[in-house]
Design a protein around this motif. Structure first.
Motif, PDB file in Angstrom:
ATOM      1  N   ASP A  13       0.940  -1.257  -0.155  1.00 33.81           N
ATOM      2  CA  ASP A  13       0.041  -0.025   0.033  1.00 33.81           C
ATOM      3  C   ASP A  13       0.938   1.144  -0.123  1.00 33.81           C
ATOM      4  O   ASP A  13       0.639   2.080  -0.705  1.00 33.81           O
ATOM      5  CB  ASP A  13      -1.020  -0.044   1.200  1.00 33.81           C
ATOM      6  N   ASP A  14       2.073   1.165   0.622  1.00 28.96           N
ATOM      7  CA  ASP A  14       2.800   2.260   0.765  1.00 28.96           C
ATOM      8  C   ASP A  14       3.533   2.770  -0.541  1.00 28.96           C
ATOM      9  O   ASP A  14       3.428   4.031  -0.942  1.00 28.96           O
ATOM     10  CB  ASP A  14       3.907   2.076   1.697  1.00 28.96           C
ATOM     11  N   GLU A  15       3.768   1.607  -1.382  1.00 25.59           N
ATOM     12  CA  GLU A  15       4.365   1.817  -2.700  1.00 25.59           C
ATOM     13  C   GLU A  15       3.428   2.371  -3.829  1.00 25.59           C
ATOM     14  O   GLU A  15       3.875   3.028  -4.287  1.00 25.59           O
ATOM     15  CB  GLU A  15       5.053   0.474  -2.948  1.00 25.59           C
ATOM     16  N   ILE A  16       2.122   1.840  -3.581  1.00 28.29           N
ATOM     17  CA  ILE A  16       1.207   2.265  -4.367  1.00 28.29           C
ATOM     18  C   ILE A  16       0.880   3.849  -4.010  1.00 28.29           C
ATOM     19  O   ILE A  16       0.794   4.680  -5.149  1.00 28.29           O
ATOM     20  CB  ILE A  16      -0.075   1.543  -4.182  1.00 28.29           C
ATOM     21  N   ALA A  17       0.800   4.326  -2.841  1.00 31.80           N
ATOM     22  CA  ALA A  17       0.737   5.615  -2.421  1.00 31.80           C
ATOM     23  C   ALA A  17       1.821   6.414  -3.105  1.00 31.80           C
ATOM     24  O   ALA A  17       1.638   7.431  -3.412  1.00 31.80           O
ATOM     25  CB  ALA A  17       0.783   5.495  -1.029  1.00 31.80           C
ATOM     26  N   ASP A  43       4.247   5.259   4.693  1.00 30.69           N
ATOM     27  CA  ASP A  43       5.775   5.518   4.903  1.00 30.69           C
ATOM     28  C   ASP A  43       6.274   6.053   3.427  1.00 30.69           C
ATOM     29  O   ASP A  43       6.364   5.388   2.570  1.00 30.69           O
ATOM     30  CB  ASP A  43       6.303   4.119   5.143  1.00 30.69           C
ATOM     31  N   PRO A  44       7.098   7.113   3.899  1.00 27.60           N
ATOM     32  CA  PRO A  44       7.765   7.936   2.819  1.00 27.60           C
ATOM     33  C   PRO A  44       8.782   6.876   2.223  1.00 27.60           C
ATOM     34  O   PRO A  44       9.304   7.167   0.960  1.00 27.60           O
ATOM     35  CB  PRO A  44       8.050   9.078   3.142  1.00 27.60           C
ATOM     36  N   ASN A  45       9.446   6.091   2.907  1.00 29.15           N
ATOM     37  CA  ASN A  45      10.529   5.380   2.775  1.00 29.15           C
ATOM     38  C   ASN A  45      10.179   4.257   1.578  1.00 29.15           C
ATOM     39  O   ASN A  45      10.965   3.648   0.786  1.00 29.15           O
ATOM     40  CB  ASN A  45      11.024   4.397   3.846  1.00 29.15           C
ATOM     41  N   ALA A  46       8.977   4.172   1.206  1.00 30.78           N
ATOM     42  CA  ALA A  46       8.461   3.018   0.230  1.00 30.78           C
ATOM     43  C   ALA A  46       8.771   3.714  -1.152  1.00 30.78           C
ATOM     44  O   ALA A  46       8.785   2.905  -2.120  1.00 30.78           O
ATOM     45  CB  ALA A  46       6.768   2.883   0.485  1.00 30.78           C
ATOM     46  N   ALA A  47       9.054   4.908  -1.138  1.00 32.19           N
ATOM     47  CA  ALA A  47       9.439   5.514  -2.714  1.00 32.19           C
ATOM     48  C   ALA A  47      10.553   4.939  -3.175  1.00 32.19           C
ATOM     49  O   ALA A  47      10.897   4.684  -4.173  1.00 32.19           O
ATOM     50  CB  ALA A  47       9.539   7.092  -2.428  1.00 32.19           C
ATOM     51  N   ILE A  48      11.480   4.833  -2.017  1.00 27.71           N
ATOM     52  CA  ILE A  48      12.903   4.222  -2.355  1.00 27.71           C
ATOM     53  C   ILE A  48      12.527   2.528  -2.818  1.00 27.71           C
ATOM     54  O   ILE A  48      13.261   2.455  -3.885  1.00 27.71           O
ATOM     55  CB  ILE A  48      13.817   4.182  -1.217  1.00 27.71           C
ATOM     56  N   THR A  49      12.104   1.784  -2.039  1.00 31.06           N
ATOM     57  CA  THR A  49      11.744   0.575  -2.437  1.00 31.06           C
ATOM     58  C   THR A  49      11.201   0.350  -3.807  1.00 31.06           C
ATOM     59  O   THR A  49      11.293  -0.571  -4.486  1.00 31.06           O
ATOM     60  CB  THR A  49      11.099  -0.332  -1.405  1.00 31.06           C
TER      61      THR A  49
END
Length: 272
Positions: free
Chosen positions: A135-139, A219-225
């Motif tokens: 969900d964080d990566e979709i966001a 989680d903004p760290n998901a932008a990295i993954t």
């Protein structure tokens, strides 16, 4: 005076006369501050309306083919994440609260997503399935796409393209382009969905998208993954998403540098 210089000077004068300096969004915690130059004849409302028609055509075609997904758990997941992000859009752009936002999921192996002018979102199941997105990566993807719409990068690109055409051919070129509403609508669709963004625009969308996601509790760290997954997916034949969102070696480092600015927003949203 050299004829080329005369035409260039005329084009530059017409460009300046027909342009207005705008600031489409506030800078936010990430500090995206840049004046944008837009042709006054290409108003926000006009571009949004023309793109809405193109969007409805795409959605209608998907529906007629039986690939428009409105009811699955994935469709509800995309809608929920989108709704949380859309609720934060007025932080950057108050008038976006009045946009006619739409979210649609299309069943396709295509690795792609888009938010066109006026808040028209399309997400393709291939992106979710092949990259196994959280969900964080979709966001992170949706935030990035919404940021392009908030900053009106499509309208800005059209303004620049018209300016170049005017510099080549004079005022008649612009009015010639404007005569056919169908041609203009096609241009809106093209610049809103299918053409690559500049590195500067990509960076702006990354940063604003990062903050939108953080404010929405993702989680903004998901932008990295996410971008690591994108890079891996691009090793074979690059996904469609990468053709319109060219990666740069500095993308991840820029995101990493901005994450500390938005982590307090994320933590605050999680505590409520």
């Amino acid at each position: 005076m050299n004829k080329i210089l005369v035409v260039g000077a005329l084009g530059a004068a017409l460009l300046l006369a027909g342009c207005q300096s705008v600031n489409t969004t506030s800078g936010g915690a990430v500090g995206v501050e840049r004046k944008q130059y837009m042709f006054s004849m290409l108003s926000t409302d006009e571009v949004n309306q023309m793109y809405a028609q193109s969007y409805q055509n795409t959605v209608g075609e998907a529906n007629s083919k039986g690939v428009l997904d409105k009811t699955s758990s994935d469709a509800k997941r995309i809608q929920l994440i989108s709704d949380r992000l859309i609720a934060q859009a007025p932080v950057f752009r108050p008038d976006s609260a009045q946009w006619k936002w739409e979210v649609n999921l299309i069943k396709s192996d295509e690795l792609n997503a888009n938010c066109g002018p006026g808040g028209k979102i399309i997400f393709y199941t291939g992106l979710m399935d092949k990259l196994q997105l959280t969900d964080d990566e979709i966001a992170a993807i949706l935030g990035h796409e919404i940021a392009h719409a908030l900053r009106e990068h499509g309208r800005e690109a059209m303004s620049k393209a018209y300016g170049i055409e005017m510099a080549k051919q004079g005022a008649g070129a612009l009015f010639g382009l404007g005569q056919g509403s169908l041609a203009l609508a096609d241009a809106v669709a093209n610049y809103g969905m299918t053409l690559p963004n500049s590195r500067s625009n990509e960076n702006e969308a990354d940063l604003i998208g990062l903050e939108l996601a953080a404010r929405a509790g993702y989680d903004p760290n998901a932008a990295i993954t996410l971008w690591n997954k994108m890079a891996k997916a691009s090793e074979g034949s690059p996904p469609e998403f990468m053709s319109t969102h060219p990666a740069s070696s500095s993308r991840i480092s820029s995101l990493q540098a901005a994450i500390p600015k938005v982590m307090p927003l994320y933590e605050r949203s999680r505590s409520h």
